[in-house]
Write a protein that holds these residues in place. Structure first.
Motif, PDB file in Angstrom:
ATOM      1  N   LEU A 355       0.849  -1.021  -0.070  1.00 33.88           N
ATOM      2  CA  LEU A 355      -0.069   0.135  -0.163  1.00 33.88           C
ATOM      3  C   LEU A 355       0.903   1.256  -0.042  1.00 33.88           C
ATOM      4  CD1 LEU A 355      -3.100  -0.678   2.399  1.00 33.88           C
ATOM      5  CD2 LEU A 355      -3.020  -0.388  -0.167  1.00 33.88           C
ATOM      6  N   GLU A 356       1.982   1.368   0.651  1.00 36.68           N
ATOM      7  CA  GLU A 356       2.813   2.407   0.964  1.00 36.68           C
ATOM      8  C   GLU A 356       3.520   2.513  -0.579  1.00 36.68           C
ATOM      9  OE1 GLU A 356       4.429   2.008   5.400  1.00 36.68           O
ATOM     10  OE2 GLU A 356       5.600   1.159   3.634  1.00 36.68           O
ATOM     11  N   GLY A 357       4.014   1.465  -1.317  1.00 37.67           N
ATOM     12  CA  GLY A 357       4.440   1.613  -2.608  1.00 37.67           C
ATOM     13  C   GLY A 357       3.349   1.930  -3.652  1.00 37.67           C
ATOM     14  N   PHE A 358       2.161   1.550  -3.316  1.00 35.59           N
ATOM     15  CA  PHE A 358       1.047   1.768  -4.286  1.00 35.59           C
ATOM     16  C   PHE A 358       0.687   3.262  -4.256  1.00 35.59           C
ATOM     17  CE2 PHE A 358      -3.633   2.159  -4.720  1.00 35.59           C
ATOM     18  CZ  PHE A 358      -4.106   1.789  -5.929  1.00 35.59           C
ATOM     19  N   SER A 359       0.719   3.729  -3.009  1.00 39.05           N
ATOM     20  CA  SER A 359       0.078   5.122  -3.101  1.00 39.05           C
ATOM     21  C   SER A 359       1.043   6.147  -2.601  1.00 39.05           C
ATOM     22  CB  SER A 359      -0.862   5.310  -1.754  1.00 39.05           C
ATOM     23  OG  SER A 359      -0.235   4.746  -0.379  1.00 39.05           O
ATOM     24  N   GLY A 360       2.712   5.749  -2.297  1.00 37.60           N
ATOM     25  CA  GLY A 360       3.445   6.854  -1.908  1.00 37.60           C
ATOM     26  C   GLY A 360       3.313   7.225  -0.599  1.00 37.60           C
ATOM     27  N   ASN A 361       2.443   6.798   0.117  1.00 39.12           N
ATOM     28  CA  ASN A 361       2.177   6.902   1.676  1.00 39.12           C
ATOM     29  C   ASN A 361       3.390   6.276   2.529  1.00 39.12           C
ATOM     30  OD1 ASN A 361       1.510   8.234   4.217  1.00 39.12           O
ATOM     31  ND2 ASN A 361      -0.621   6.969   4.098  1.00 39.12           N
ATOM     32  N   PHE A 362       4.570   6.750   2.713  1.00 39.06           N
ATOM     33  CA  PHE A 362       5.503   5.972   3.464  1.00 39.06           C
ATOM     34  C   PHE A 362       5.573   6.352   4.772  1.00 39.06           C
ATOM     35  CE2 PHE A 362       7.096   5.628  -1.079  1.00 39.06           C
ATOM     36  CZ  PHE A 362       7.275   4.314  -1.319  1.00 39.06           C
ATOM     37  N   ASN A 363       5.037   7.701   5.158  1.00 42.75           N
ATOM     38  CA  ASN A 363       5.656   8.163   6.466  1.00 42.75           C
ATOM     39  C   ASN A 363       4.318   8.163   7.343  1.00 42.75           C
ATOM     40  OD1 ASN A 363       8.082   8.771   5.673  1.00 42.75           O
ATOM     41  ND2 ASN A 363       7.703  10.467   4.325  1.00 42.75           N
ATOM     42  N   SER A 364       3.219   7.650   6.878  1.00 40.43           N
ATOM     43  CA  SER A 364       2.052   7.849   7.866  1.00 40.43           C
ATOM     44  C   SER A 364       1.630   6.642   8.172  1.00 40.43           C
ATOM     45  CB  SER A 364       0.947   8.830   6.987  1.00 40.43           C
ATOM     46  OG  SER A 364      -0.352   8.505   7.890  1.00 40.43           O
ATOM     47  N   GLU A 365       1.039   6.281   9.334  1.00 37.96           N
ATOM     48  CA  GLU A 365       0.248   5.211   9.721  1.00 37.96           C
ATOM     49  C   GLU A 365      -1.020   4.946   9.322  1.00 37.96           C
ATOM     50  OE1 GLU A 365       1.803   2.819  11.245  1.00 37.96           O
ATOM     51  OE2 GLU A 365       3.711   3.516  11.110  1.00 37.96           O
ATOM     52  N   ASN A 366      -1.529   6.245   8.965  1.00 39.20           N
ATOM     53  CA  ASN A 366      -3.051   6.097   8.394  1.00 39.20           C
ATOM     54  C   ASN A 366      -2.940   5.756   6.742  1.00 39.20           C
ATOM     55  OD1 ASN A 366      -5.601   6.398   7.716  1.00 39.20           O
ATOM     56  ND2 ASN A 366      -5.996   8.424   8.341  1.00 39.20           N
ATOM     57  N   HIS A 367      -3.469   4.366   6.378  1.00 40.00           N
ATOM     58  CA  HIS A 367      -3.608   4.100   5.161  1.00 40.00           C
ATOM     59  C   HIS A 367      -5.091   4.026   4.624  1.00 40.00           C
ATOM     60  CE1 HIS A 367       0.484   2.882   6.344  1.00 40.00           C
ATOM     61  NE2 HIS A 367       0.738   3.155   5.115  1.00 40.00           N
ATOM     62  N   LEU A 368      -5.934   4.596   5.145  1.00 37.55           N
ATOM     63  CA  LEU A 368      -7.414   4.611   4.867  1.00 37.55           C
ATOM     64  C   LEU A 368      -7.337   5.284   3.503  1.00 37.55           C
ATOM     65  CD1 LEU A 368     -10.320   4.043   5.445  1.00 37.55           C
ATOM     66  CD2 LEU A 368     -10.409   6.401   6.292  1.00 37.55           C
ATOM     67  N   GLY A 369      -7.077   6.076   3.007  1.00 34.34           N
ATOM     68  CA  GLY A 369      -7.274   6.728   1.521  1.00 34.34           C
ATOM     69  C   GLY A 369      -6.453   5.898   0.552  1.00 34.34           C
ATOM     70  N   ALA A 370      -5.155   5.154   0.978  1.00 34.72           N
ATOM     71  CA  ALA A 370      -4.576   4.334   0.236  1.00 34.72           C
ATOM     72  C   ALA A 370      -5.469   3.041  -0.118  1.00 34.72           C
ATOM     73  CB  ALA A 370      -3.192   4.126   0.583  1.00 34.72           C
ATOM     74  N   GLY A 371      -6.056   2.605   0.899  1.00 34.93           N
ATOM     75  CA  GLY A 371      -6.805   1.675   0.850  1.00 34.93           C
ATOM     76  C   GLY A 371      -8.035   1.600   0.162  1.00 34.93           C
ATOM     77  N   LEU A 372      -8.787   2.804   0.257  1.00 32.20           N
ATOM     78  CA  LEU A 372      -9.934   3.215  -0.428  1.00 32.20           C
ATOM     79  C   LEU A 372      -9.562   3.325  -2.227  1.00 32.20           C
ATOM     80  CD1 LEU A 372     -11.907   5.886   1.550  1.00 32.20           C
ATOM     81  CD2 LEU A 372     -12.398   3.504   1.230  1.00 32.20           C
ATOM     82  N   LEU A 373      -8.436   3.774  -2.398  1.00 32.93           N
ATOM     83  CA  LEU A 373      -8.090   3.731  -3.928  1.00 32.93           C
ATOM     84  C   LEU A 373      -7.584   2.441  -4.342  1.00 32.93           C
ATOM     85  CD1 LEU A 373      -7.439   5.650  -6.234  1.00 32.93           C
ATOM     86  CD2 LEU A 373      -5.013   6.056  -5.309  1.00 32.93           C
ATOM     87  N   PHE A 374      -7.104   1.711  -3.359  1.00 33.83           N
ATOM     88  CA  PHE A 374      -6.422   0.285  -3.997  1.00 33.83           C
ATOM     89  C   PHE A 374      -7.778  -0.531  -4.171  1.00 33.83           C
ATOM     90  CE2 PHE A 374      -5.362  -3.767  -2.958  1.00 33.83           C
ATOM     91  CZ  PHE A 374      -3.922  -4.001  -3.754  1.00 33.83           C
ATOM     92  N   PHE A 375      -8.693  -0.448  -3.346  1.00 34.66           N
ATOM     93  CA  PHE A 375     -10.091  -1.501  -3.591  1.00 34.66           C
ATOM     94  C   PHE A 375     -11.056  -0.886  -4.417  1.00 34.66           C
ATOM     95  CE2 PHE A 375      -7.940  -3.236   0.313  1.00 34.66           C
ATOM     96  CZ  PHE A 375      -7.790  -4.330  -0.128  1.00 34.66           C
ATOM     97  N   MET A 376     -10.673   0.158  -4.930  1.00 34.55           N
ATOM     98  CA  MET A 376     -11.690   1.095  -5.761  1.00 34.55           C
ATOM     99  C   MET A 376     -12.251   0.043  -7.016  1.00 34.55           C
ATOM    100  SD  MET A 376     -11.724   4.927  -7.504  1.00 34.55           S
ATOM    101  CE  MET A 376     -11.699   5.374  -5.611  1.00 34.55           C
ATOM    102  N   PRO A 377     -11.170  -0.778  -7.547  1.00 35.72           N
ATOM    103  CA  PRO A 377     -11.636  -1.495  -8.806  1.00 35.72           C
ATOM    104  C   PRO A 377     -12.848  -2.485  -8.480  1.00 35.72           C
ATOM    105  CG  PRO A 377      -9.278  -1.285  -8.726  1.00 35.72           C
ATOM    106  CD  PRO A 377      -9.998  -0.733  -7.336  1.00 35.72           C
ATOM    107  N   LEU A 378     -12.996  -3.018  -7.320  1.00 33.31           N
ATOM    108  CA  LEU A 378     -14.308  -3.662  -6.976  1.00 33.31           C
ATOM    109  C   LEU A 378     -15.565  -3.353  -7.373  1.00 33.31           C
ATOM    110  CD1 LEU A 378     -13.066  -4.915  -3.385  1.00 33.31           C
ATOM    111  CD2 LEU A 378     -12.771  -6.206  -5.556  1.00 33.31           C
ATOM    112  N   THR A 379     -15.504  -1.815  -7.351  1.00 26.80           N
ATOM    113  CA  THR A 379     -16.865  -1.251  -7.707  1.00 26.80           C
ATOM    114  C   THR A 379     -17.147  -1.457  -9.263  1.00 26.80           C
ATOM    115  OG1 THR A 379     -15.744   0.658  -8.415  1.00 26.80           O
ATOM    116  CG2 THR A 379     -16.793   0.525  -5.942  1.00 26.80           C
ATOM    117  N   LEU A 380     -16.152  -1.779 -10.127  1.00 25.76           N
ATOM    118  CA  LEU A 380     -16.117  -1.981 -11.422  1.00 25.76           C
ATOM    119  C   LEU A 380     -17.442  -3.243 -12.047  1.00 25.76           C
ATOM    120  CD1 LEU A 380     -12.606  -2.165 -12.786  1.00 25.76           C
ATOM    121  CD2 LEU A 380     -14.292  -0.319 -13.392  1.00 25.76           C
TER     122      LEU A 380
END
Length: 575
Positions: A355-380
């Motif tokens: 998720l860190e590599g996917f979103s570039g969010n390396f320095n935060s423990e909160n990965h909610l935004g990255a997770g939402l973006l990552f699993f967005m294709p399920l809505t396809l």
């Protein structure tokens, strides 16, 4: 995907000519290996390139009598595989049409995006000094004659096809880290063009396609390994080619796309064997999307057979001269034993790093935004009337089911650089999903397009900031620039013009010395003036009279004693 009018079109039997040439070389190799004895092969191999990595160890652990015996069996299998492929190739001889279709409006992004990619590469290349893994590949793989590159699989560091190209094309170059980075740049630019072509064929909007391509090209794993002399960018290019070809084949059923898929998969495997993760994902996609009314699935399984036979032949030199255990039983890929609890914990930790590599969010423990973006294709799957959306949704699931399946079997978690293509394609599918959702919510095109362009522009800017802050450490989980500075300073203590020999694990020292002198550092017939060894390497008998001059971390620098001098002195200690 056809865009505009045809600018260039030829008919050729290039695939047949190339295929028969490759198969002829494979047959010749099999026959020579079968009818040449072990001792003769061993002497020939060592004499052909003396001083290669762990040469003394090669005859004891790699090319043994047992390896030769199994190599004979592999060569018999190679003759059968070559005969099968010759038969299949002869049956499918026909001229292929090759066309390049562009229109004048496509020239602007096609010129603009590679310029942006080159600037991004120059920027990244200036941020990071050569890494240890780059120096190892340049010295011990690409620095060997081409046949040794494809036959000596000393470690998984040997990304065979990448190093083979580097050594063959740039055989004259002394700095094969730089030339390897140039090869990665070419792969990076090709990936960018494939991304744009795929996106514009789906979205039918050049501006949005360009903005999404900028986001994808700045994603950390894709951008970060574009300026590394390693095979990861090449493997990502093979995966993107395979993905694009398979999706086009699945949608339109044209056999030419399946041929491109076979070539891409074979190249990916020959570069890095862990291309298996992506190949399994492609296989799962065909299984879950098979249609009994079409023969596309049957043709796909025939292609799988061709891939298996071609990859076997490509790895035949490594199997014969390094042995099967070198490929499947080294500590980096051999099956591990873990408890279910340990495996589950490691699974979550690894997925977080993805998720860190996917979103570039390396320095935060909160990965909610990255997770939402990552699993967005399920809505396809909500767009069930959109054939392309359903296919991409299935492929997204296939990617990560394949990762779980392979990881669950071997119990080894690949780092994000191994999954760079999967992370890139997942982000591409997420961006496409965002466009579909925006189209469903915002009906007015004049309002929707500017909002999407701004959103993707902000995400690209965020990636730029994150890339710059994390590139030095996140590429290999160590401080690349600090390691470079430490060893360079230690090497500078040796006066210029002095002859130096290195132990096997001092490949980084050897590379820096090679850059400084412009010549390949090898043991001279006479005893060199200095000898540098890693503490993991034993001190050769010929250097036991040398005096210890300095210590640089885990490395020791020895100096040839002056006549009648037996005193051992430590002149410097470098921390």
């Amino acid at each position: 995907m056809k865009i505009g009018r045809t600018l260039y079109k030829i008919k050729t039997n290039w695939h047949a000519a190339f295929g028969f040439t490759f198969l002829a070389l494979a047959i010749i190799f099999c026959l020579l290996f079968l009818f040449t004895g072990y001792n003769q092969l061993s002497h020939w191999y060592i004499a052909g390139s003396p001083g290669f990595y762990r040469q003394d160890f090669w005859g004891k652990a790699f090319f043994t009598q047992r390896t030769k015996a199994y190599g004979n069996l592999f060569c018999i299998g190679g003759l059968l595989a070559s005969s099968t492929l010759c038969f299949l190739l002869a049956r499918n001889q026909h001229k292929e049409k090759i066309s390049i279709r562009l229109n004048f409006r496509a020239w602007v992004p096609i010129c603009f995006l590679p310029i942006c990619g080159t600037l991004a590469w120059l920027w990244g290349n200036s941020l990071v000094r050569p890494a240890f893994d780059e120096a190892f590949s340049a010295i011990n793989c690409a620095g060997l004659p081409p046949f040794y590159t494809v036959s000596y699989y000393m470690l998984p560091n040997n990304h065979i096809l990448f190093n083979f190209i580097n050594g063959l094309v740039f055989h004259f170059a002394t700095d094969k880290v730089f030339t390897g980075r140039l090869i990665s740049l070419v792969c990076y630019l090709c990936i960018i063009l494939i991304m744009y072509n795929w996106l514009v064929s789906l979205l039918k909007n050049n501006f949005v396609a360009v903005m999404i391509t900028l986001v994808l090209m700045l994603q950390f794993p894709t951008w970060g390994f574009s300026f590394q002399a390693r095979g990861y960018e090449f493997c990502s290019l093979a995966a993107w080619l395979a993905f694009f070809a398979l999706s086009q084949y699945r949608l339109f059923g044209n056999g030419r796309w399946l041929k491109l898929y076979v070539i891409a998969c074979a190249a990916g495997y020959w570069c890095i064997p862990v291309f298996l993760y992506f190949h399994v994902a492609c296989t799962i996609l065909i299984i879950v999307s098979a249609n009994q009314k079409e023969n596309a699935a049957a043709n796909f399984w025939k292609a799988q057979l061709v891939i298996a036979l071609v990859v076997f032949l490509l790895y035949l030199p490594a199997l014969c001269f390094s042995g099967l255990p070198a490929l499947i039983a080294n500590k980096y890929v051999s099956v591990q034993t873990q408890s279910l609890q340990t495996f589950s914990n490691n699974l979550l930790i690894t997925f977080k790093s993805y998720l860190e590599g996917f979103s570039g969010n390396f320095n935060s423990e909160n990965h909610l935004g990255a997770g939402l973006l990552f699993f967005m294709p399920l809505t396809l799957f909500c767009f069930y009337t959109n054939k392309c959306a359903l296919l991409l949704g299935k492929f997204f699931i296939s990617i990560w089911v394949a990762w779980l399946l392979v990881t669950g079997i071997i119990r080894i978690f690949p780092p994000d650089r191994i999954m760079a293509a999967q992370l890139s394609i997942s982000l591409a599918i997420s961006c496409y999903t965002l466009c579909l959702l925006a189209e469903a919510v915002i009906r007015k095109t004049r309002l929707r397009i500017p909002i999407l362009i701004i959103a993707f522009g902000l995400l690209a800017y965020y990636f730029i900031r994150s890339d710059q802050d994390n590139v030095n450490y996140r590429l290999y989980q160590n401080d690349i620039n600090a390691n470079f500075t430490r060893i360079r300073r230690a090497l500078e203590l040796i006066p210029p013009g002095k002859s130096i020999d290195f132990s096997d694990e001092c490949f980084y020292w050897r590379y820096l010395y090679q850059k400084r002198t412009g010549t390949l550092a090898r043991t001279t017939p006479e005893l060199p003036q200095f000898y540098i060894r890693s503490k993991n390497d034993s001190l050769p008998p010929r250097y036991r009279r040398y005096r210890l001059k300095s210590i640089a971390g885990e490395y020791e620098v020895y100096k040839k004693p002056a006549p009648r001098s037996t005193q051992t002195v430590i002149d410097h200690k470098i921390h």
